[in-house]
Design a protein around this motif. Sequence first.
Motif, PDB file in Angstrom:
ATOM      1  N   LYS A 139       6.200  11.098   8.168  1.00 30.08           N
ATOM      2  CA  LYS A 139       4.741  11.195   8.022  1.00 30.08           C
ATOM      3  C   LYS A 139       4.246  12.589   8.414  1.00 30.08           C
ATOM      4  O   LYS A 139       3.228  13.064   7.886  1.00 30.08           O
ATOM      5  CB  LYS A 139       4.062  10.121   8.867  1.00 30.08           C
ATOM      6  CG  LYS A 139       4.196   8.716   8.285  1.00 30.08           C
ATOM      7  CD  LYS A 139       3.498   7.677   9.141  1.00 30.08           C
ATOM      8  CE  LYS A 139       3.613   6.287   8.499  1.00 30.08           C
ATOM      9  NZ  LYS A 139       2.967   5.226   9.325  1.00 30.08           N
ATOM     10  N   PRO A 162       2.794   8.285   1.839  1.00 28.67           N
ATOM     11  CA  PRO A 162       2.526   6.992   2.491  1.00 28.67           C
ATOM     12  C   PRO A 162       1.964   5.969   1.515  1.00 28.67           C
ATOM     13  O   PRO A 162       1.106   6.287   0.682  1.00 28.67           O
ATOM     14  CB  PRO A 162       1.514   7.342   3.582  1.00 28.67           C
ATOM     15  CG  PRO A 162       1.800   8.773   3.897  1.00 28.67           C
ATOM     16  CD  PRO A 162       2.159   9.388   2.571  1.00 28.67           C
ATOM     17  N   ASN A 190       7.487   2.104   3.683  1.00 31.03           N
ATOM     18  CA  ASN A 190       6.387   2.952   4.132  1.00 31.03           C
ATOM     19  C   ASN A 190       5.985   4.066   3.164  1.00 31.03           C
ATOM     20  O   ASN A 190       4.899   4.634   3.300  1.00 31.03           O
ATOM     21  CB  ASN A 190       6.738   3.578   5.481  1.00 31.03           C
ATOM     22  CG  ASN A 190       6.677   2.596   6.623  1.00 31.03           C
ATOM     23  OD1 ASN A 190       5.612   2.355   7.184  1.00 31.03           O
ATOM     24  ND2 ASN A 190       7.821   2.000   6.961  1.00 31.03           N
ATOM     25  N   PHE A 191       6.872   4.382   2.211  1.00 33.54           N
ATOM     26  CA  PHE A 191       6.596   5.546   1.381  1.00 33.54           C
ATOM     27  C   PHE A 191       6.879   5.297  -0.101  1.00 33.54           C
ATOM     28  O   PHE A 191       7.805   4.562  -0.458  1.00 33.54           O
ATOM     29  CB  PHE A 191       7.447   6.745   1.824  1.00 33.54           C
ATOM     30  CG  PHE A 191       7.207   7.178   3.239  1.00 33.54           C
ATOM     31  CD1 PHE A 191       6.121   7.997   3.560  1.00 33.54           C
ATOM     32  CD2 PHE A 191       8.052   6.774   4.256  1.00 33.54           C
ATOM     33  CE1 PHE A 191       5.901   8.404   4.873  1.00 33.54           C
ATOM     34  CE2 PHE A 191       7.843   7.160   5.564  1.00 33.54           C
ATOM     35  CZ  PHE A 191       6.758   7.982   5.875  1.00 33.54           C
TER      36      PHE A 191
END
Length: 495
Positions: free
Chosen positions: A162, A494, A460-461
């Motif tokens: 992140k 994200p 998450n991505f």
Amino acid sequence: MNISEAVPLLLTFAVICLSFIMSFELLWKSRNLPPGPTPLPLLGNLLQISNGDLVKSLLKLSEKYGEVFTFYFGSRPYIMVTGYKSVKEVLVDRGDDFLARGDVPAFDVYYKNFGVAFTNNIERWRELRRFTLSTLRDFGMGKKSMEEHIQEEAQCLVAELKKTKESFFDPKVCLCKPPCNIIFTIMFGNRHDYMDEELLIVMSWIHETFFIMSSIWGKIYDMFPGIMNFMPGRHQETFRYMKKLMLYVEKRVEMNKKTLDLNNPRDYVDAFLIKMEKEKMNPKTEFHLTNLVTSTLQIFFAGVETISTTITYSLLLLLKYPDILAKVHKEIDQVIGRDRTPKVQDRHQMPFTEAVIHEVQRFIELLPLGVPRKTTRDIMYRGYSIPKHTNVFTVLSSVLKDPTCFPYPNEFNPKNFLDKNGEFQKNDAFMPLASGKRICVGEALVRMELFLFLVNILQNFNLKSAVPPEELDITPEVSGFGNIRKPYKISFVPR
């Protein structure tokens, strides 16, 4: 004729005599071995390697000479075994006949026949492997405690990604840190911050060693170690990195010694030191400092490079095939969602993701030749007389791409591990880290890490490529001891 005129003639005569003697020796050695291309004095079968691609050249030779043939690395004959059935016969069905470790000259310079992974001493290997498996289990391999530790490390990785704020970068270094920390914890009892200089430098030594060994320099050295020891080239860097790694492990062992509690082992090194203390009166013990240092380094090396290379290759392949990535994302959302921490047991409900992870390992052929074996006695094999201590390569690439075992052998396709109902199905030819008694001691750890790290990333991505998918090159940059992918840039967006 004066002396200055005679010297060149004498040297020429000496070279001719030496060549004749070596040719005779090669022919004598090969008389009962499987067929193969005729070797040249000194060069062996070097000229049979097309465009520097050893693996493809060997597979081409197998079409001519059959699944089992002889190939000379310099003056040393290696029995090359290809195809699932033949490789299974060597590794599993007749595993005890091929149980010794074969020559790996670039590693042998430092390991000197010690350590759990690279010794050809069978009794030494048995004792060290039994101890290593038991100790790794004691410290959580295959257990809930290790799963929790990997989950925590995966969250650290997500936080690190992140911080990149969707910028494009080569993920090699970033994705090497989590598996390196897992091995640090198991072997030495601690993890490192991702910006820690010690973590970064040890990772670089390991990767550079693996890269050079897999390059043309590594191939030439394996063929002519005696000569190449004195020649300049990148292979010399391997020795410098290996020396640094050995010294690093020795330093960490000394650190453990100073704070050792014989009743409370903290890690693999502690457990080994305690075993050394218990057997200090046994003159034949295998539990001594040399085996401790070499075993620790061998496990550390394998644990870091295996996982990091596979994960970075995984993301490259998912960028190349966005439709497959989309299906993995969909399955993660359906089974886990975007808030809950992924668990190992989730893979039983995620057949497509499980198939993709298996297909990545199959397709990239991380160790295309496997790690060589040696015969433990004189044997008869396929009608040929194979002497004791003969080197044998089980060409894992030929198994992982065997058309009799996989419906889509030469393409990246998860259907290689899915049945007609879309359920995951195992395949006996899936042996990316070999098979049988000498399979990688950390195989269970590899499976757990690959699933948890990859699923955490994709949960998450979204993945974004710096170039269109059709421009991504998924062929290896080097292919030899290992397959290492070409550099690429990726952005983690994200979800």
